[in-house]
Design a protein around this motif. Structure first.
Motif, PDB file in Angstrom:
ATOM      1  N   GLY A  57       0.787  -1.224   0.000  1.00 19.67           N
ATOM      2  CA  GLY A  57       0.000   0.000   0.000  1.00 19.67           C
ATOM      3  C   GLY A  57       0.819   1.275   0.000  1.00 19.67           C
ATOM      4  N   GLU A  58       0.099   2.372   0.132  1.00 15.70           N
ATOM      5  CA  GLU A  58       0.672   3.714   0.093  1.00 15.70           C
ATOM      6  C   GLU A  58       0.690   4.296   1.498  1.00 15.70           C
ATOM      7  OE1 GLU A  58       1.933   5.196  -2.691  1.00 15.70           O
ATOM      8  OE2 GLU A  58       1.532   3.254  -3.652  1.00 15.70           O
ATOM      9  N   LEU A  59       1.822   4.887   1.863  1.00 14.05           N
ATOM     10  CA  LEU A  59       2.001   5.455   3.192  1.00 14.05           C
ATOM     11  C   LEU A  59       2.187   6.965   3.094  1.00 14.05           C
ATOM     12  CD1 LEU A  59       2.481   5.142   6.244  1.00 14.05           C
ATOM     13  CD2 LEU A  59       4.877   4.625   5.709  1.00 14.05           C
ATOM     14  N   GLU A  60       1.408   7.690   3.878  1.00 17.79           N
ATOM     15  CA  GLU A  60       1.555   9.144   3.987  1.00 17.79           C
ATOM     16  C   GLU A  60       1.872   9.478   5.432  1.00 17.79           C
ATOM     17  OE1 GLU A  60      -1.709  11.392   2.410  1.00 17.79           O
ATOM     18  OE2 GLU A  60      -1.931  10.017   0.720  1.00 17.79           O
ATOM     19  N   ILE A  61       2.872  10.353   5.619  1.00 16.65           N
ATOM     20  CA  ILE A  61       3.278  10.744   6.962  1.00 16.65           C
ATOM     21  C   ILE A  61       3.378  12.260   7.049  1.00 16.65           C
ATOM     22  CG2 ILE A  61       5.173  10.704   8.628  1.00 16.65           C
ATOM     23  CD1 ILE A  61       5.676   7.817   7.842  1.00 16.65           C
ATOM     24  N   MET A  62       2.747  12.810   8.079  1.00 14.61           N
ATOM     25  CA  MET A  62       2.830  14.235   8.394  1.00 14.61           C
ATOM     26  C   MET A  62       3.528  14.336   9.745  1.00 14.61           C
ATOM     27  SD  MET A  62      -0.328  16.912   8.999  1.00 14.61           S
ATOM     28  CE  MET A  62      -1.067  16.393   7.464  1.00 14.61           C
ATOM     29  N   THR A  63       4.554  15.171   9.832  1.00 13.58           N
ATOM     30  CA  THR A  63       5.300  15.304  11.082  1.00 13.58           C
ATOM     31  C   THR A  63       4.813  16.500  11.896  1.00 13.58           C
ATOM     32  OG1 THR A  63       6.993  16.725  10.113  1.00 13.58           O
ATOM     33  CG2 THR A  63       7.363  14.321  10.000  1.00 13.58           C
ATOM     34  N   PHE A  64       5.171  16.501  13.161  1.00 11.48           N
ATOM     35  CA  PHE A  64       4.844  17.643  14.014  1.00 11.48           C
ATOM     36  C   PHE A  64       5.537  18.901  13.505  1.00 11.48           C
ATOM     37  CE2 PHE A  64       3.561  14.292  16.916  1.00 11.48           C
ATOM     38  CZ  PHE A  64       2.409  14.817  17.463  1.00 11.48           C
TER      39      PHE A  64
END
Length: 139
Positions: free
Chosen positions: A27-34
């Motif tokens: 699958g596809e992974l999206e990450i948003m950081t602080f």
């Protein structure tokens, strides 16, 4: 349509866990950081922590996770909460492949074998302390 989605909480391992789960599930992974959101953390050491991560795996599975910065109370994985990966006979190969990856560092393993009710069933606690249940129906 509303849907239930597992949202896992980590102290500081969300990125590592989500990447591991992507290896297991695809699958596809999206990450948003602080650090990508101004004002979300005052500690420069926590800027790379995951504020929100989302893995969209094949078959419609969505798994979300986040880290907990020091300014917030950390709530670890709760006993009794399980991520379930289930399907029909056509999903057997996918589920077995996921289990094979998730077994790395796992504990409390119940092998994925035929169950009395006719399905294949198994469970484990992964290296991050998350409990997984697997069930593939016979028909």
């Amino acid at each position: 349509m509303a849907r239930l989605t597992p949202y896992l909480s980590f102290r500081d391992q969300a990125r590592e866990a989500l990447e591991f789960y992507r290896t297991a599930l695809g699958g596809e992974l999206e990450i948003m950081t602080f650090g990508s959101m101004p004002g979300m953390t005052d500690d420069p050491a926590e800027e790379e922590l995951v504020m929100h991560g989302q893995l969209e795996a094949p078959g419609g599975l969505v798994l979300m996770a986040a880290d907990t910065p020091s300014s917030m109370p950390y709530v670890p994985a709760t006993s009794g909460v399980t991520v379930a990966l289930t399907g029909g006979p056509e999903d057997m190969d996918h589920v077995q492949a996921a289990i094979s990856t998730l077994l790395d560092g796992a504990t409390d393993v119940m092998p994925f074998d035929p169950a009395p009710w006719g399905d294949h069933y198994g469970q484990l606690t992964d290296r991050y302390g998350i409990t997984w249940m697997f069930d593939v129906g016979a028909s």
